[in-house]
Design a protein around this motif. Structure first.
Motif, PDB file in Angstrom:
ATOM      1  N   GLU A   1       0.840  -1.185   0.000  1.00 59.29           N
ATOM      2  CA  GLU A   1       0.000   0.000   0.000  1.00 59.29           C
ATOM      3  C   GLU A   1       0.883   1.247   0.000  1.00 59.29           C
ATOM      4  O   GLU A   1       1.789   1.376   0.821  1.00 59.29           O
ATOM      5  CB  GLU A   1      -0.920   0.006   1.214  1.00 59.29           C
ATOM      6  N   ILE A   2       0.615   2.115  -0.938  1.00 64.31           N
ATOM      7  CA  ILE A   2       1.427   3.317  -1.109  1.00 64.31           C
ATOM      8  C   ILE A   2       0.529   4.539  -0.981  1.00 64.31           C
ATOM      9  O   ILE A   2      -0.507   4.630  -1.659  1.00 64.31           O
ATOM     10  CB  ILE A   2       2.134   3.325  -2.480  1.00 64.31           C
ATOM     11  N   ASP A   3       0.912   5.459  -0.118  1.00 69.41           N
ATOM     12  CA  ASP A   3       0.197   6.717   0.048  1.00 69.41           C
ATOM     13  C   ASP A   3       0.935   7.784  -0.763  1.00 69.41           C
ATOM     14  O   ASP A   3       2.044   8.205  -0.418  1.00 69.41           O
ATOM     15  CB  ASP A   3       0.144   7.115   1.520  1.00 69.41           C
ATOM     16  N   ILE A   4       0.326   8.187  -1.878  1.00 70.39           N
ATOM     17  CA  ILE A   4       1.014   9.112  -2.778  1.00 70.39           C
ATOM     18  C   ILE A   4       1.156  10.503  -2.174  1.00 70.39           C
ATOM     19  O   ILE A   4       1.918  11.329  -2.689  1.00 70.39           O
ATOM     20  CB  ILE A   4       0.249   9.206  -4.113  1.00 70.39           C
ATOM     21  N   THR A   5       0.461  10.791  -1.076  1.00 66.50           N
ATOM     22  CA  THR A   5       0.603  12.108  -0.441  1.00 66.50           C
ATOM     23  C   THR A   5       1.876  12.212   0.382  1.00 66.50           C
ATOM     24  O   THR A   5       2.248  13.320   0.784  1.00 66.50           O
ATOM     25  CB  THR A   5      -0.605  12.401   0.456  1.00 66.50           C
ATOM     26  N   LEU A   6       2.535  11.064   0.668  1.00 71.44           N
ATOM     27  CA  LEU A   6       3.784  11.041   1.438  1.00 71.44           C
ATOM     28  C   LEU A   6       3.661  11.849   2.736  1.00 71.44           C
ATOM     29  O   LEU A   6       4.355  12.842   2.936  1.00 71.44           O
ATOM     30  CB  LEU A   6       4.934  11.577   0.586  1.00 71.44           C
ATOM     31  N   PRO A   7       2.775  11.467   3.623  1.00 69.45           N
ATOM     32  CA  PRO A   7       2.549  12.280   4.831  1.00 69.45           C
ATOM     33  C   PRO A   7       3.753  12.322   5.767  1.00 69.45           C
ATOM     34  O   PRO A   7       3.878  13.250   6.568  1.00 69.45           O
ATOM     35  CB  PRO A   7       1.355  11.589   5.498  1.00 69.45           C
ATOM     36  N   PHE A   8       4.657  11.347   5.687  1.00 67.95           N
ATOM     37  CA  PHE A   8       5.796  11.344   6.592  1.00 67.95           C
ATOM     38  C   PHE A   8       6.760  12.498   6.311  1.00 67.95           C
ATOM     39  O   PHE A   8       7.659  12.774   7.102  1.00 67.95           O
ATOM     40  CB  PHE A   8       6.543  10.013   6.491  1.00 67.95           C
ATOM     41  N   LEU A   9       6.581  13.173   5.184  1.00 65.05           N
ATOM     42  CA  LEU A   9       7.438  14.309   4.851  1.00 65.05           C
ATOM     43  C   LEU A   9       6.856  15.649   5.315  1.00 65.05           C
ATOM     44  O   LEU A   9       7.472  16.695   5.088  1.00 65.05           O
ATOM     45  CB  LEU A   9       7.679  14.363   3.340  1.00 65.05           C
ATOM     46  N   ASN A  10       5.680  15.628   5.919  1.00 62.53           N
ATOM     47  CA  ASN A  10       5.027  16.891   6.279  1.00 62.53           C
ATOM     48  C   ASN A  10       5.865  17.709   7.258  1.00 62.53           C
ATOM     49  O   ASN A  10       6.035  18.920   7.094  1.00 62.53           O
ATOM     50  CB  ASN A  10       3.652  16.610   6.892  1.00 62.53           C
ATOM     51  N   SER A  11       6.410  17.065   8.279  1.00 63.56           N
ATOM     52  CA  SER A  11       7.205  17.810   9.259  1.00 63.56           C
ATOM     53  C   SER A  11       8.454  18.406   8.619  1.00 63.56           C
ATOM     54  O   SER A  11       8.839  19.543   8.913  1.00 63.56           O
ATOM     55  CB  SER A  11       7.588  16.891  10.416  1.00 63.56           C
ATOM     56  N   TYR A  12       9.073  17.647   7.724  1.00 64.14           N
ATOM     57  CA  TYR A  12      10.267  18.147   7.048  1.00 64.14           C
ATOM     58  C   TYR A  12       9.936  19.349   6.175  1.00 64.14           C
ATOM     59  O   TYR A  12      10.667  20.342   6.140  1.00 64.14           O
ATOM     60  CB  TYR A  12      10.894  17.038   6.211  1.00 64.14           C
ATOM     61  N   VAL A  13       8.805  19.267   5.471  1.00 66.71           N
ATOM     62  CA  VAL A  13       8.405  20.377   4.593  1.00 66.71           C
ATOM     63  C   VAL A  13       8.112  21.625   5.412  1.00 66.71           C
ATOM     64  O   VAL A  13       8.530  22.738   5.047  1.00 66.71           O
ATOM     65  CB  VAL A  13       7.183  19.958   3.746  1.00 66.71           C
ATOM     66  N   GLN A  14       7.395  21.478   6.528  1.00 70.78           N
ATOM     67  CA  GLN A  14       7.074  22.638   7.353  1.00 70.78           C
ATOM     68  C   GLN A  14       8.334  23.282   7.925  1.00 70.78           C
ATOM     69  O   GLN A  14       8.465  24.504   7.959  1.00 70.78           O
ATOM     70  CB  GLN A  14       6.135  22.215   8.490  1.00 70.78           C
ATOM     71  N   GLN A  15       9.271  22.451   8.348  1.00 72.03           N
ATOM     72  CA  GLN A  15      10.522  22.992   8.875  1.00 72.03           C
ATOM     73  C   GLN A  15      11.296  23.737   7.806  1.00 72.03           C
ATOM     74  O   GLN A  15      11.868  24.811   8.050  1.00 72.03           O
ATOM     75  CB  GLN A  15      11.362  21.843   9.449  1.00 72.03           C
ATOM     76  N   SER A  16      11.310  23.203   6.588  1.00 72.35           N
ATOM     77  CA  SER A  16      12.019  23.867   5.494  1.00 72.35           C
ATOM     78  C   SER A  16      11.371  25.191   5.138  1.00 72.35           C
ATOM     79  O   SER A  16      12.061  26.182   4.856  1.00 72.35           O
ATOM     80  CB  SER A  16      12.052  22.947   4.274  1.00 72.35           C
ATOM     81  N   LEU A  17      10.045  25.237   5.148  1.00 70.17           N
ATOM     82  CA  LEU A  17       9.356  26.493   4.848  1.00 70.17           C
ATOM     83  C   LEU A  17       9.651  27.546   5.917  1.00 70.17           C
ATOM     84  O   LEU A  17       9.809  28.729   5.602  1.00 70.17           O
ATOM     85  CB  LEU A  17       7.850  26.247   4.737  1.00 70.17           C
TER      86      LEU A  17
END
Length: 955
Positions: free
Chosen positions: A602-618
């Motif tokens: 099962e693959i989640d194309i939204t990649l939720p595990f990257l949300n924290s990384y994206v918020q930190q980068s922003l």
């Protein structure tokens, strides 16, 4: 030539026919025909040839054409003969043209008028000859020309004419169904014609119509049954009998039609049972035509709604066919049994021995038909006998295509009806050993999947036994030489998945065998890929189980060898193995679970595990992701700068053609204060390949607008330029280069091409999902297949660039869209010097100064270039810039651009009015000349007259 032979023909013609028949070789026959062609070419053009002699020549041409030689020189004479009033000559002409010409031949247009006239003839023989030609020569375009006359002939008093008219309409339907769609009712009417020949001819178009639309003709079931009953009761004239069989071809066509109408329709089938049963009882099985009718009865019985008595009668007939010594009857029996088996599989049991005996027949066609039947009648009780016979035949056959088909069928039957796991593994081994690489790779994949999923009904013990027997069998076979690649892939996969699962074999032993396979087949990258993956699985299982990992020397050598392989796939697999063996047990168990090869991923194309990384980068200042549909033309000035930096980092010359810059999308820039410094502004988006006339600035404006430099491609010394020639003002005022730089030599407008800043990223091709074998492969007791869903994702790459901005004051300055004064001088697009404002423009060519043609110290020149190019186009990039004006300076300093026809550099003059040379800001000409001289010494020839072209090389 004058003497007459038999049949009213000349002796010369009869000798020709005799010599052709007595020819002993093809070359001798060709010599006779070539000699005849030369004779006919000479005689057919003679004047005043008698019609009887011309008729003979046409017949001799027919011989020439039928024997494969070209007789096109006589086609026109055959066409002329169709115009003759003599019936014999006309029919000869029609016969010849139907053999010579096709429906698209150029001479067809010469026959249409003749056909129209002959269709109206009072002589029905002439009409029949014309209808014969209609069926062969009329194409889709000429159907409307003869269709009305053919329809009218349906009511002709002669039955032969009506029959041929039906045949012509059927031919029209085959060529263009829409042309006769309104005439279907005529076919229904002619089904009731008094003449059996007309009725029989009508069955052919009705069969085609019923094949397409069965429901529209359900009402005709009663009529067809009535006709068939009359035929079987011998109510037709004796002239329709064939070998004492009443109208057998009409019966066959009627049975085909009834099979279509009764398919899945119990009511319609009930009306057919009686007449079909009577026909099967009365039919004479001693003749070929009688057997043909019986075979068609069996086909009809197997198509309509089942009836027990008819099925029993059909089985009895099939038994007689199979027991016959005639190969043709055996073939019919095998085919008929295959049809009947679909309805009642038990019918085949009593014929199993007879079918197996057909496999011993030397007739290869009969053997292949028998194997098709065996595939349909296989059960768990007879699968061993049938599969073994099929494998034996597969070994003996030399046809690679058919061997592949037999292997696939053996695999399918073994998967579906295997009596034991041990037999299944042995059968698969035989198939792979003898069929080799002819076995479809899908068979290997399905075999691996079947071993992984197992046979038992959630019986883990049976599944483990299957895998253990497979491992034992493959460990024995792996030492044999010259194994097929597909078989080796299966062996490596099974050993990697289940080699150490039961504990009978150590990891060192299994890995050693796998390394031996990789070394023995070092030229097969696919086998090596399977081998290295099998090693990784075994090591991962050992680490996850907490056992000490012992990597053999040969395995370590193999890993190092593949890590340096030219194949990126093998490299990646080797690096992955090296990474896995360095992980701890918990991590390895997560990434390489045991016996999970068939589990759904099962693959989640939204990649939720990257949300924290994206918020930190922003939060750290990164630019947000821009969707692909919103990226076009959205890059800023800094993105062009980054692109420029990447381009300059690559080595080698650029050979791309010159391209035109992208025109801007009009946007109102924010106002800035009047300053002598250039202020960078955000880059506007670009629309694709659209010319927009750039706005111009007022010559009297004392303020300065924003100047924005386009930096893409600046440091590409020999790359594609991002500028184009600018036109001279119609008012005679030459544009002055901004920033105190010299004017770049204008390029020819015709060579400018649009520049594409962005290229559409290639979409990753979705790998086609492997087709699964038929549901019967795992039918019965096998558990339902698990579907491995693999989702292909597109890797969307988006680059966001931060744009450096400077603080600006909010002094009001007229924007470019509000100023409507005469045009201002154009900026130098290649000048990367410091932004300055000057009223004195150095316009001397540095290369001319190097040659001593001009003195760069002189303050100006007394004339301006008169040869102004009024046709040069204003570059679209101008709209990106605004001329910076300083109060107190005269804006009339101009440079006359060179003419578009490539005039000499000596024509370049500079006119200076107002200001002083000492007040000039910008790059130093002497410094630029020194750099140009140094570049020339390095072997680089400048392509423009810009003294600042190579400033960024040295500055």
């Amino acid at each position: 030539m004058g003497s007459q032979g038999g049949f009213g023909q000349s002796k010369e013609f009869l000798d020709l026919v005799k010599s052709i028949g007595e020819a002993r070789s093809k070359s001798e026959e060709d010599r006779i025909i070539l000699r005849e062609i030369e004779t006919l070419k000479r005689r057919i053009v003679e004047p005043d040839i008698p019609k009887r002699k011309m008729k003979e020549y046409i017949i001799r041409l027919v011989y020439v054409e039928m024997l494969g030689h070209d007789a096109s020189f006589g086609y026109i004479h055959a066409v002329k003969m169709t115009h003759d009033d003599n019936l014999l000559l006309k029919r000869t002409g029609y016969l010849a043209v139907t053999l010579f010409l096709n429906e698209d031949h150029d001479l067809i247009i010469l026959i249409v008028n003749t056909i129209q006239k002959d269709l109206k003839s009072d002589n029905y023989l002439v009409v029949c000859a014309a209808l014969n030609a209609v069926c062969r020569l009329i194409n889709e375009e000429t159907i409307p020309a003869v269709l009305p006359q053919v329809v009218e002939l349906l009511g002709h008093q002669k039955e032969a004419v009506r029959k041929k008219a039906i045949m012509a309409l059927h031919r029209f339907y085959q060529k263009s169904p829409s042309s006769v769609s309104h005439l279907i009712s005529n076919f229904r009417k002619k089904l009731c014609d008094n003449d059996p020949g007309v009725m029989g001819a009508t069955l052919c178009p009705l069969f085609d119509l019923i094949t397409i639309d069965v429901k529209s003709f359900k009402d005709l079931v009663v009529s067809f049954v009535s006709i068939l009953k009359q035929v079987t009761e011998r109510r037709l004239p004796k002239s329709y009998d064939y070998h004492q069989m009443p109208a057998p071809f009409i019966q066959i066509k009627l049975l085909k039609i009834l099979a279509l109408l009764g398919n899945g329709d119990k009511h319609a089938s009930g009306q057919m049972y009686t007449v079909i049963g009577d026909l099967m009882r009365k039919c004479d099985a001693s003749t070929n035509i009688g057997n043909a009718v019986l075979y068609e009865c069996i086909c009809c019985v197997s198509s309509i709604y089942p009836n027990t008595k008819l099925l029993e009668a059909a089985a009895e007939i099939i038994s007689k066919f199979l027991k016959s010594d005639n190969h043709n009857l055996k073939y019919m029996g095998i085919d008929a049994l295959g049809r009947l088996i679909k309805i009642n599989p038990d019918v085949a049991e009593q014929h199993q021995l007879a079918v197996i005996d057909c496999l011993e027949d030397p007739d290869d066609t009969l053997k292949r038909k028998t194997f098709e039947l065996l595939h349909k009648m296989t059960k768990s009780s007879n699968v061993e006998v049938i599969v073994n016979r099929m494998i034996d035949y597969m070994i003996s056959v030399n046809d690679f295509h058919y061997k592949t088909e037999i292997a696939s069928r053996c695999v399918e039957l073994a998967e579906q009806y295997a009596p034991s796991n041990h037999w299944f593994i042995l059968t698969m081994n035989k198939v792979f050993e003898h069929a080799g690489d002819l076995v479809d790779i899908k068979v290997a994949h399905n075999l691996m999947r079947l071993i992984a999923e197992g046979f038992g009904e959630d019986d883990d013990a049976a599944d483990s036994q299957l895998r253990s027997s497979a491992v034992e069998s493959y460990l024995r076979i792996v030492t044999e030489p010259k194994l097929p690649s597909a078989f080796l892939q299966v062996i490596c996969w099974v050993l990697g998945e289940y080699g150490t699962a039961d504990g009978n074999y150590s990891a060192s032993y299994i890995t050693g065998k796998i390394c031996d396979v990789a070394e023995a087949y070092s030229s097969d990258e696919t086998v090596k890929a399977y081998a290295i993956t099998a090693l990784m699985k075994i090591y991962a299982f050992e680490i996850a189980a907490g056992r000490k990992l012992d990597i053999l020397t040969e395995c370590q050598s193999l890993i190092e060898e593949l890590a340096a392989s030219h194949s990126t796939d093998l490299q990646q697999r080797a690096y992955e193995l090296q990474a896995v063996v360095c992980l701890d047990a918990h991590a390895v168990e997560c990434i390489m679970p045991s016996d999970a090869s068939c589990e759904d991923i099962e693959i989640d194309i939204t990649l939720p595990f990257l949300n924290s990384y994206v918020q930190q980068s922003l939060q750290n200042g990164a630019q947000p992701y821009i969707p692909e549909d919103a990226r076009t033309g959205a890059l800023s000035v800094s993105s062009f700068s980054n692109q420029e930096h990447r381009e300059t980092s690559s080595h080698g010359l650029k050979f791309e053609a010159y391209e035109m810059p992208k025109p801007p999308v009009p946007s109102r820039p924010p106002p800035v204060s009047i300053s002598t410094d250039l202020v960078p502004v955000p880059e506007p988006s670009y629309s694709r390949e659209t010319h927009v006339s750039p706005p111009v600035l007022s010559a009297s404006s004392s303020g300065s607008s924003e100047l924005k430099l386009r930096l893409d491609g600046v440091q590409k010394k020999w790359g594609r330029p991002t500028y184009s020639s600018s036109p001279t003002s119609s008012s005679g005022v030459s544009p002055s280069p901004a920033n105190g730089a010299s004017k770049v030599e204008p390029a020819a407008p015709s060579t400018s091409r649009p520049r594409e800043t962005y290229k559409d990223s290639k979409k990753a091709e979705v790998d086609p999902e492997k087709q699964k074998l038929a549901a019967s492969l795992f039918g019965g007791a096998s558990k339902s297949e698990k579907r491995a869903s693999s989702t292909s994702h597109k890797a969307s790459k988006g680059s966001s660039h931060s744009t450096g901005t400077s603080s600006v004051s909010k002094s009001s300055v007229p924007s470019t869209s509000e100023v409507k004064s005469p045009p201002q001088p154009l900026p130098d697009l290649l000048d990367l010097g410091e932004p300055t404002v000057s009223t004195i423009v150095p316009s001397a060519d540095p290369f001319m100064q190097l040659e001593g043609l001009l003195d760069h110290d002189e303050s100006g020149s007394t004339g301006s270039n008169a040869a102004l190019d009024s046709t040069a186009k204003v570059p679209d990039i101008v709209s990106l810039y605004s001329e910076l004006q300083v109060s107190g300076h005269d804006s009339s300093s101009t440079i006359s651009p060179l003419s578009s026809n490539g005039s000499n550099n000596k024509n370049l003059k500079r006119t200076v009015s107002g200001g002083s040379p000492q007040g000039m800001k910008g790059p130093n000409l002497k410094e630029a000349l020194e750099k140009d001289a140094l570049v020339r010494q390095m072997g680089v020839n400048p392509t423009t007259q810009n003294p600042n072209l190579f400033k960024d090389l040295f500055g």
